[in-house]
Design a protein around this motif. Structure first.
Motif, PDB file in Angstrom:
ATOM      1  N   SER A  51     -21.855  56.373  -5.953  1.00 10.45           N
ATOM      2  CA  SER A  51     -21.295  56.636  -4.624  1.00 10.45           C
ATOM      3  C   SER A  51     -22.007  57.837  -4.003  1.00 10.45           C
ATOM      4  CB  SER A  51     -19.780  56.846  -4.727  1.00 10.45           C
ATOM      5  OG  SER A  51     -19.207  56.988  -3.438  1.00 10.45           O
TER       6      SER A  51
ATOM      7  N   GLN B  27     -23.425  50.445  -4.528  1.00 11.03           N
ATOM      8  CA  GLN B  27     -23.531  51.770  -3.938  1.00 11.03           C
ATOM      9  C   GLN B  27     -22.540  51.805  -2.776  1.00 11.03           C
ATOM     10  OE1 GLN B  27     -25.539  54.908  -3.864  1.00 11.03           O
ATOM     11  NE2 GLN B  27     -23.901  55.238  -2.377  1.00 11.03           N
ATOM     12  N   HIS B  28     -21.556  52.699  -2.826  1.00 11.01           N
ATOM     13  CA  HIS B  28     -20.601  52.796  -1.728  1.00 11.01           C
ATOM     14  C   HIS B  28     -21.342  53.160  -0.444  1.00 11.01           C
ATOM     15  CE1 HIS B  28     -17.176  53.895  -4.759  1.00 11.01           C
ATOM     16  NE2 HIS B  28     -17.444  52.602  -4.728  1.00 11.01           N
TER      17      HIS B  28
ATOM     18  N   HIS C 261     -12.513  50.875  -1.373  1.00 10.63           N
ATOM     19  CA  HIS C 261     -13.942  50.553  -1.406  1.00 10.63           C
ATOM     20  C   HIS C 261     -14.197  49.050  -1.307  1.00 10.63           C
ATOM     21  CE1 HIS C 261     -14.709  54.674  -2.495  1.00 10.63           C
ATOM     22  NE2 HIS C 261     -13.985  54.574  -3.598  1.00 10.63           N
TER      23      HIS C 261
ATOM     24  N   GLY D  55     -20.648  60.307  -7.916  1.00 14.18           N
ATOM     25  CA  GLY D  55     -19.754  59.757  -6.900  1.00 14.18           C
ATOM     26  C   GLY D  55     -18.354  60.325  -6.993  1.00 14.18           C
TER      27      GLY D  55
END
Length: 374
Positions: free
Chosen positions: A194, A220-221, A287, A313
């Protein structure tokens, strides 16, 4: 408790005013000054030593990217970028994260967004998170500078019908057909990250050789509109192929697949093949894409050797999914060490849950992964 001291940088007087009003609406934040361009920003950072800078990208005299690069060289400070949701804006944002920006917020309707209040909560949340990183930023910036000297040459265009050469004397990895017909198990690496992830992904993926014998599936945020630019940037810096995954796509060795922003990413088995499945079910713990959703789908795969990686993250996304992977089959985990994390949230959660088989600094993750797979 001392307030978070913020410098607001934007070439629009209107945007400077409204961003300042948003930030000062939170009692934990004070805006100590404003700047109209990157040159003013650099001068005021030296004078005022703010805890956080909010930085626009498109500015005269010196733009946000130029200012950010100089700040990280001269006076490292946590920076939150304000980005436009265009192809050019997305590319610039990815470059900003590579240069060392902590995070970014998308302006809803362009450089001058009259509706900036739509993302007010996001601005406040990211500024507060960035302020917590001031203490470790100098160490992390030094690490990034060292990594810059290790950056590989840009990828050469592929030559038609030419097989990739072996790296370091290793024989080429078997093709998918050979892997399935010689009785060996398929391999799969699942990775979640993240805040700080784009730079961390560059460090890891650019160090993996093109003979790597497994696919890498990645969450991947990041919001919609930015992951394609991220994949393209990483692809240009890596020996393996890096792409934003599409629904139904075949998951093949030697390729990294990044979940598109706004979509959950799962891996399913279809007639013995691994394929991507994207969907729009509710966000998980805020998310979408979610690391837990990806990891849980991987836990359901059979006859597959699995490796899981959790890197920098906020929060604990990935811990539940990794726990399910451990409960349903054999998986080896690699967790990023605190010393190199921009934010030690997701890795700490996995370690505290007792799910870490290997705790490794960022610059050693690719080496450890290749060793484990071989």
């Amino acid at each position: 408790m001392e307030k978070i001291r913020v410098l607001v940088v934007d070439d629009s007087a209107f945007m400077r005013k409204v961003i300042s009003d948003i930030l000062t609406s939170d009692p934990a934040i004070e805006v100590i000054d404003r700047a109209r361009n990157g040159l003013e920003c650099m001068e005021k950072v030296k004078q005022l030593d703010p805890d956080v800078v909010t930085l626009d990208i498109e500015m005269p005299v010196m733009n946000g990217l130029e200012a950010l690069e100089q700040l990280m060289l001269q006076t490292p400070v946590p920076v939150v970028m304000l980005s436009s949701l265009t192809k050019e804006g997305a590319d610039a944002t990815i470059r900003a994260l590579e240069y060392g920006a902590i995070d970014f917020v998308t302006k809803p309707s362009g450089p001058i967004s009259l509706d900036i209040n739509k993302v007010a909560d996001g601005i406040i949340e990211r500024v507060k998170a960035a302020a917590q990183m001031k203490g470790r930023l100098k160490r992390h910036t030094l690490f990034n500078r060292l990594q810059m000297h290790k950056r590989p040459a840009p990828k050469s265009p592929p030559v038609a019908n030419e097989s990739r050469p072996a790296v370091s004397g290793h024989p080429p990895s078997p093709t998918i057909r050979e892997t399935r017909t010689n009785g060996s198990l398929q391999k799969l690496v699942a990775l979640g990250t993240s805040t700080g992830g784009p730079k961390a992904l560059q460090t890891v993926l650019s160090a993996i050789p093109d003979t790597f014998p497994a696919p890498i599936v990645i969450v991947q945020h990041m919001p919609a509109g930015f992951t394609k630019s991220l994949a393209q940037r990483l692809d240009s810096l890596s020996a393996i192929r890096v792409t934003e995954v599409t629904d139904g796509q075949l998951i093949e060795p030697g390729t990294a697949y990044i979940a598109p922003g706004g979509y959950h990413f799962e891996v399913h088995q279809v007639n013995g093949q691994l394929r991507a499945h994207l969907h729009l079910q509710d966000p998980r713990s805020g998310h979408r894409p979610s690391v837990d959703v990806l990891f849980e789908s991987v836990s359901r795969l059979t006859n597959v050797d699995k490796w899981a990686i959790i890197m920098t993250g906020m929060g604990n996304d990935g811990t539940k999914g990794l726990k399910q992977m451990k409960e349903t089959g054999r998986v080896t985990s690699i967790i990023e060490d605190e010393s190199t994390c921009v934010v030690y949230g997701m890795p700490r959660a996995a370690i505290q849950a007792g799910l870490a088989d290997n705790v490794v600094p960022l610059d050693k993750i690719a080496e450890k992964l290749c060793m484990l797979l071989n």
